[in-house]
Motif scaffolding. Structure first.
Motif, PDB file in Angstrom:
ATOM      1  N   TYR A  58       0.793  -1.227   0.000  1.00  0.00           N
ATOM      2  CA  TYR A  58       0.000   0.000   0.000  1.00  0.00           C
ATOM      3  C   TYR A  58       0.829   1.283   0.000  1.00  0.00           C
ATOM      4  O   TYR A  58       0.261   2.362  -0.216  1.00  0.00           O
ATOM      5  CB  TYR A  58      -0.958   0.000   1.195  1.00  0.00           C
ATOM      6  CG  TYR A  58      -2.071  -0.999   1.038  1.00  0.00           C
ATOM      7  CD1 TYR A  58      -3.142  -0.747   0.189  1.00  0.00           C
ATOM      8  CD2 TYR A  58      -2.037  -2.218   1.716  1.00  0.00           C
ATOM      9  CE1 TYR A  58      -4.156  -1.672   0.022  1.00  0.00           C
ATOM     10  CE2 TYR A  58      -3.051  -3.153   1.558  1.00  0.00           C
ATOM     11  CZ  TYR A  58      -4.109  -2.873   0.710  1.00  0.00           C
ATOM     12  OH  TYR A  58      -5.109  -3.801   0.543  1.00  0.00           O
ATOM     13  N   ASN A  59       2.131   1.192   0.236  1.00  0.00           N
ATOM     14  CA  ASN A  59       2.932   2.421   0.146  1.00  0.00           C
ATOM     15  C   ASN A  59       3.567   2.580  -1.234  1.00  0.00           C
ATOM     16  O   ASN A  59       4.500   3.353  -1.420  1.00  0.00           O
ATOM     17  CB  ASN A  59       3.975   2.513   1.272  1.00  0.00           C
ATOM     18  CG  ASN A  59       5.134   1.530   1.132  1.00  0.00           C
ATOM     19  OD1 ASN A  59       5.294   0.853   0.119  1.00  0.00           O
ATOM     20  ND2 ASN A  59       5.961   1.456   2.172  1.00  0.00           N
ATOM     21  N   ASP A  60       3.017   1.874  -2.205  1.00  0.00           N
ATOM     22  CA  ASP A  60       3.483   1.951  -3.586  1.00  0.00           C
ATOM     23  C   ASP A  60       2.850   3.170  -4.273  1.00  0.00           C
ATOM     24  O   ASP A  60       1.619   3.246  -4.386  1.00  0.00           O
ATOM     25  CB  ASP A  60       3.084   0.673  -4.321  1.00  0.00           C
ATOM     26  CG  ASP A  60       3.719   0.555  -5.698  1.00  0.00           C
ATOM     27  OD1 ASP A  60       4.079   1.606  -6.280  1.00  0.00           O
ATOM     28  OD2 ASP A  60       3.846  -0.575  -6.192  1.00  0.00           O
ATOM     29  N   PRO A  61       3.654   4.130  -4.742  1.00  0.00           N
ATOM     30  CA  PRO A  61       3.085   5.300  -5.422  1.00  0.00           C
ATOM     31  C   PRO A  61       2.254   4.968  -6.652  1.00  0.00           C
ATOM     32  O   PRO A  61       1.476   5.805  -7.116  1.00  0.00           O
ATOM     33  CB  PRO A  61       4.331   6.115  -5.803  1.00  0.00           C
ATOM     34  CG  PRO A  61       5.347   5.746  -4.775  1.00  0.00           C
ATOM     35  CD  PRO A  61       5.106   4.284  -4.524  1.00  0.00           C
ATOM     36  N   ALA A  62       2.400   3.748  -7.178  1.00  0.00           N
ATOM     37  CA  ALA A  62       1.576   3.357  -8.321  1.00  0.00           C
ATOM     38  C   ALA A  62       0.088   3.388  -7.970  1.00  0.00           C
ATOM     39  O   ALA A  62      -0.760   3.613  -8.851  1.00  0.00           O
ATOM     40  CB  ALA A  62       1.966   1.962  -8.803  1.00  0.00           C
ATOM     41  N   LEU A  63      -0.253   3.173  -6.698  1.00  0.00           N
ATOM     42  CA  LEU A  63      -1.656   3.257  -6.287  1.00  0.00           C
ATOM     43  C   LEU A  63      -2.198   4.668  -6.501  1.00  0.00           C
ATOM     44  O   LEU A  63      -3.305   4.856  -7.008  1.00  0.00           O
ATOM     45  CB  LEU A  63      -1.792   2.868  -4.812  1.00  0.00           C
ATOM     46  CG  LEU A  63      -1.674   1.389  -4.465  1.00  0.00           C
ATOM     47  CD1 LEU A  63      -1.687   1.216  -2.952  1.00  0.00           C
ATOM     48  CD2 LEU A  63      -2.803   0.597  -5.104  1.00  0.00           C
ATOM     49  N   HIS A  64      -1.414   5.656  -6.080  1.00  0.00           N
ATOM     50  CA  HIS A  64      -1.829   7.050  -6.290  1.00  0.00           C
ATOM     51  C   HIS A  64      -1.926   7.351  -7.779  1.00  0.00           C
ATOM     52  O   HIS A  64      -2.875   8.005  -8.237  1.00  0.00           O
ATOM     53  CB  HIS A  64      -0.831   7.998  -5.623  1.00  0.00           C
ATOM     54  CG  HIS A  64      -1.131   9.452  -5.847  1.00  0.00           C
ATOM     55  ND1 HIS A  64      -0.781  10.111  -7.009  1.00  0.00           N
ATOM     56  CD2 HIS A  64      -1.757  10.373  -5.074  1.00  0.00           C
ATOM     57  CE1 HIS A  64      -1.171  11.364  -6.938  1.00  0.00           C
ATOM     58  NE2 HIS A  64      -1.765  11.554  -5.779  1.00  0.00           N
TER      59      HIS A  64
ATOM     60  N   VAL B 114      -4.237  10.019 -10.464  1.00  0.00           N
ATOM     61  CA  VAL B 114      -3.825  10.554 -11.765  1.00  0.00           C
ATOM     62  C   VAL B 114      -4.689   9.991 -12.889  1.00  0.00           C
ATOM     63  O   VAL B 114      -5.193  10.738 -13.737  1.00  0.00           O
ATOM     64  CB  VAL B 114      -2.334  10.256 -12.029  1.00  0.00           C
ATOM     65  CG1 VAL B 114      -1.920  10.756 -13.413  1.00  0.00           C
ATOM     66  CG2 VAL B 114      -1.465  10.900 -10.955  1.00  0.00           C
ATOM     67  N   SER B 115      -4.880   8.664 -12.892  1.00  0.00           N
ATOM     68  CA  SER B 115      -5.611   8.035 -14.000  1.00  0.00           C
ATOM     69  C   SER B 115      -7.123   8.029 -13.804  1.00  0.00           C
ATOM     70  O   SER B 115      -7.875   8.230 -14.758  1.00  0.00           O
ATOM     71  CB  SER B 115      -5.121   6.597 -14.203  1.00  0.00           C
ATOM     72  OG  SER B 115      -3.753   6.575 -14.548  1.00  0.00           O
ATOM     73  N   ARG B 116      -7.576   7.792 -12.553  1.00  0.00           N
ATOM     74  CA  ARG B 116      -9.012   7.648 -12.306  1.00  0.00           C
ATOM     75  C   ARG B 116      -9.645   8.888 -11.682  1.00  0.00           C
ATOM     76  O   ARG B 116     -10.838   8.908 -11.390  1.00  0.00           O
ATOM     77  CB  ARG B 116      -9.269   6.429 -11.405  1.00  0.00           C
ATOM     78  CG  ARG B 116      -8.787   5.100 -11.996  1.00  0.00           C
ATOM     79  CD  ARG B 116      -9.417   4.814 -13.341  1.00  0.00           C
ATOM     80  NE  ARG B 116     -10.876   4.872 -13.264  1.00  0.00           N
ATOM     81  CZ  ARG B 116     -11.665   5.047 -14.311  1.00  0.00           C
ATOM     82  NH1 ARG B 116     -11.148   5.214 -15.515  1.00  0.00           N
ATOM     83  NH2 ARG B 116     -12.974   5.082 -14.155  1.00  0.00           N
ATOM     84  N   ASN B 117      -8.854   9.925 -11.472  1.00  0.00           N
ATOM     85  CA  ASN B 117      -9.362  11.233 -11.033  1.00  0.00           C
ATOM     86  C   ASN B 117      -9.984  11.244  -9.639  1.00  0.00           C
ATOM     87  O   ASN B 117     -10.882  12.039  -9.354  1.00  0.00           O
ATOM     88  CB  ASN B 117     -10.380  11.785 -12.045  1.00  0.00           C
ATOM     89  CG  ASN B 117      -9.759  12.045 -13.396  1.00  0.00           C
ATOM     90  OD1 ASN B 117      -8.670  12.607 -13.488  1.00  0.00           O
ATOM     91  ND2 ASN B 117     -10.434  11.620 -14.451  1.00  0.00           N
TER      92      ASN B 117
END
Length: 215
Positions: free
Chosen positions: A181-187, A192-195
């Motif tokens: 859960y500390n993976d920036p890919a989640l953000h 970024v992608s899902r607004n």
């Protein structure tokens, strides 16, 4: 009374230092913008120099080559500024270490994570994409993953000390969960992608980590 030779030299030295720092910041700002927009491979030193309004040689003198530039702009995005104060010594991190309630620890950590991710998620994807083809960037990627794991273990230590860590998980397993859960890919995906708004993302991250980690 006119300035002494020593005072004049000190003034000129201070002015040169200010100009050098301004140049360095311009180069780093240009590199960050171009890396985010074009990616690592497609961003040349010449392009960074043109965007910063300096010569190619000045880029190297002021801030180094492409791998060092990427590391520097990533680190600045992670911290939020260019002050030489590690994340662990920032006020929000110090405050986290004073908490004794598990839910508050997780909420504080989630808030820090969300702020960090907002700064680095785009550059994180730049590093990820370039790591497969560039040895220097691969080393940076490995260092980022190590830092994420170390950060996870620090939170597990706080939760263990507060007697708040769920018995369903060993400390190593809890660190594994946090590292998911500390993976920036989640953000990057949700904001970024899902607004998603940053507030919605932070609230979701808080709820999810509390559910996974607490007794």
């Amino acid at each position: 009374m006119s300035a002494s030779p020593q005072e004049k030299r000190a003034y000129r030295s201070g002015l040169r230092a200010q100009q050098a720092e301004a140049t360095r910041r311009a180069v780093l700002a240009a590199a960050a913008e171009l890396y985010a927009a074009r990616g690592y491979a497609a961003t040349s030193i010449d392009a960074i120099a043109e965007a910063a309004g300096v010569s190619r040689s000045t880029v190297f003198t002021a801030a180094g080559g492409k791998p060092y530039l990427l590391k520097t702009v990533y680190d600045q995005a992670l911290i939020g500024d260019d002050e030489p104060v590690p994340l662990a010594e920032r006020p929000e991190s110090r405050r986290l270490r004073t908490l004794t309630d598990g839910a508050e620890i997780v909420a504080g950590y989630a808030a820090i994570l969300a702020r960090i991710m907002a700064g680095v998620s785009v550059l994180y994807e730049v590093v990820r994409a370039a790591a497969d083809t560039d040895a220097d960037v691969a080393a940076l990627w490995a260092d980022i993953q190590r830092q994420r794991r170390e950060g996870a273990h620090r939170i597990v230590t706080l939760l263990t000390a507060a007697d708040a860590l769920t018995p369903r998980l060993t400390p190593d397993q809890a660190a594994d969960v946090i590292t998911v859960y500390n993976d920036p890919a989640l953000h990057h995906h949700l904001v970024v992608s899902r607004n998603w708004s940053l507030a919605a993302f932070t609230a979701w991250l808080t709820r999810t980590l509390q559910h996974e980690l607490l007794t």
